[in-house]
Design a protein around this motif. Structure first.
Motif, PDB file in Angstrom:
ATOM      1  N   UNK A  26     -18.548-115.056 -30.713  1.00  0.00           N
ATOM      2  CA  UNK A  26     -17.410-114.133 -30.802  1.00  0.00           C
ATOM      3  C   UNK A  26     -17.412-113.149 -29.634  1.00  0.00           C
ATOM      4  N   UNK A  27     -18.568-112.593 -29.318  1.00  0.00           N
ATOM      5  CA  UNK A  27     -18.659-111.643 -28.199  1.00  0.00           C
ATOM      6  C   UNK A  27     -18.330-112.333 -26.884  1.00  0.00           C
ATOM      7  N   UNK A  28     -18.886-113.506 -26.681  1.00  0.00           N
ATOM      8  CA  UNK A  28     -18.644-114.197 -25.409  1.00  0.00           C
ATOM      9  C   UNK A  28     -17.181-114.586 -25.263  1.00  0.00           C
ATOM     10  N   UNK A  29     -16.555-114.981 -26.356  1.00  0.00           N
ATOM     11  CA  UNK A  29     -15.134-115.339 -26.312  1.00  0.00           C
ATOM     12  C   UNK A  29     -14.285-114.116 -25.967  1.00  0.00           C
ATOM     13  N   UNK A  30     -14.553-112.992 -26.605  1.00  0.00           N
ATOM     14  CA  UNK A  30     -13.740-111.792 -26.347  1.00  0.00           C
ATOM     15  C   UNK A  30     -14.006-111.205 -24.962  1.00  0.00           C
ATOM     16  N   UNK A  31     -15.231-111.363 -24.454  1.00  0.00           N
ATOM     17  CA  UNK A  31     -15.575-110.818 -23.140  1.00  0.00           C
ATOM     18  C   UNK A  31     -15.305-111.807 -22.009  1.00  0.00           C
ATOM     19  N   UNK A  32     -15.047-113.058 -22.366  1.00  0.00           N
ATOM     20  CA  UNK A  32     -14.780-114.058 -21.344  1.00  0.00           C
ATOM     21  C   UNK A  32     -16.007-114.451 -20.538  1.00  0.00           C
ATOM     22  N   UNK A  33     -17.163-114.445 -21.179  1.00  0.00           N
ATOM     23  CA  UNK A  33     -18.402-114.843 -20.507  1.00  0.00           C
ATOM     24  C   UNK A  33     -19.024-116.017 -21.257  1.00  0.00           C
ATOM     25  N   UNK A  34     -19.728-116.843 -20.513  1.00  0.00           N
ATOM     26  CA  UNK A  34     -20.405-117.991 -21.111  1.00  0.00           C
ATOM     27  C   UNK A  34     -21.792-117.584 -21.597  1.00  0.00           C
ATOM     28  N   UNK A  35     -22.323-118.390 -22.513  1.00  0.00           N
ATOM     29  CA  UNK A  35     -23.688-118.144 -22.985  1.00  0.00           C
ATOM     30  C   UNK A  35     -24.405-119.479 -23.146  1.00  0.00           C
ATOM     31  N   UNK A  36     -25.719-119.405 -23.134  1.00  0.00           N
ATOM     32  CA  UNK A  36     -26.548-120.581 -23.332  1.00  0.00           C
ATOM     33  C   UNK A  36     -27.541-120.298 -24.449  1.00  0.00           C
ATOM     34  N   UNK A  37     -28.066-121.376 -24.992  1.00  0.00           N
ATOM     35  CA  UNK A  37     -29.085-121.261 -26.034  1.00  0.00           C
ATOM     36  C   UNK A  37     -30.321-122.015 -25.572  1.00  0.00           C
ATOM     37  N   UNK A  38     -31.469-121.403 -25.755  1.00  0.00           N
ATOM     38  CA  UNK A  38     -32.733-122.028 -25.387  1.00  0.00           C
ATOM     39  C   UNK A  38     -33.649-122.015 -26.605  1.00  0.00           C
ATOM     40  N   UNK A  39     -34.179-123.179 -26.939  1.00  0.00           N
ATOM     41  CA  UNK A  39     -35.178-123.286 -27.999  1.00  0.00           C
ATOM     42  C   UNK A  39     -36.530-122.956 -27.378  1.00  0.00           C
ATOM     43  N   UNK A  40     -37.163-121.889 -27.823  1.00  0.00           N
ATOM     44  CA  UNK A  40     -38.417-121.460 -27.207  1.00  0.00           C
ATOM     45  C   UNK A  40     -39.537-122.478 -27.399  1.00  0.00           C
ATOM     46  N   UNK A  41     -39.376-123.392 -28.344  1.00  0.00           N
ATOM     47  CA  UNK A  41     -40.387-124.431 -28.545  1.00  0.00           C
ATOM     48  C   UNK A  41     -40.495-125.356 -27.333  1.00  0.00           C
ATOM     49  N   UNK A  42     -39.487-125.348 -26.472  1.00  0.00           N
ATOM     50  CA  UNK A  42     -39.511-126.192 -25.274  1.00  0.00           C
ATOM     51  C   UNK A  42     -40.224-125.533 -24.105  1.00  0.00           C
ATOM     52  N   UNK A  43     -40.644-124.284 -24.276  1.00  0.00           N
ATOM     53  CA  UNK A  43     -41.288-123.544 -23.183  1.00  0.00           C
ATOM     54  C   UNK A  43     -42.430-122.704 -23.755  1.00  0.00           C
ATOM     55  N   UNK A  44     -43.675-123.070 -23.488  1.00  0.00           N
ATOM     56  CA  UNK A  44     -44.812-122.339 -24.058  1.00  0.00           C
ATOM     57  C   UNK A  44     -44.827-120.844 -23.727  1.00  0.00           C
ATOM     58  N   UNK A  45     -44.389-120.483 -22.516  1.00  0.00           N
ATOM     59  CA  UNK A  45     -44.372-119.065 -22.141  1.00  0.00           C
ATOM     60  C   UNK A  45     -43.354-118.286 -22.985  1.00  0.00           C
TER      61      UNK A  45
END
Length: 82
Positions: A26-45
């Motif tokens: 909802x925030x990204x749609x109203x602000x006109x910005x893209x977002x990504x999702x990262x599963x932390x299980x794919x990166x040990x750090x």
């Protein structure tokens, strides 16, 4: 290449992540910005740093909040840094 300003750090079986996804969408749609999702299980750090307080919202690569999306603050910070 432009990097998305918003990133949601999640992992499988995260009970708060669904609500955070909806808020971020909802925030990204109203602000006109893209977002990504990262599963932390794919990166040990990332798993080591954020694993016990997911979901985490990153704004421009910096931690903006965790466990829930503070929609008002995120919208204000996006507008201020546009």
């Amino acid at each position: 290449m432009r990097v998305n300003r918003l990133t949601l750090l999640t992992t499988k079986d995260c009970h708060l992540c669904g609500e955070a996804r909806a808020d971020l969408e909802a925030v990204s749609r109203s602000a006109g910005v893209a977002w990504t999702e990262i599963d932390v299980a794919t990166d040990p750090d990332l798993a080591r740093e954020y694993g016990d307080r997911l979901p985490v919202v990153l704004l421009d690569g910096a931690e903006h909040g965790y466990w829930e999306v503070d929609v008002d603050r995120l919208e204000r910070d996006l507008a201020a840094s546009a």
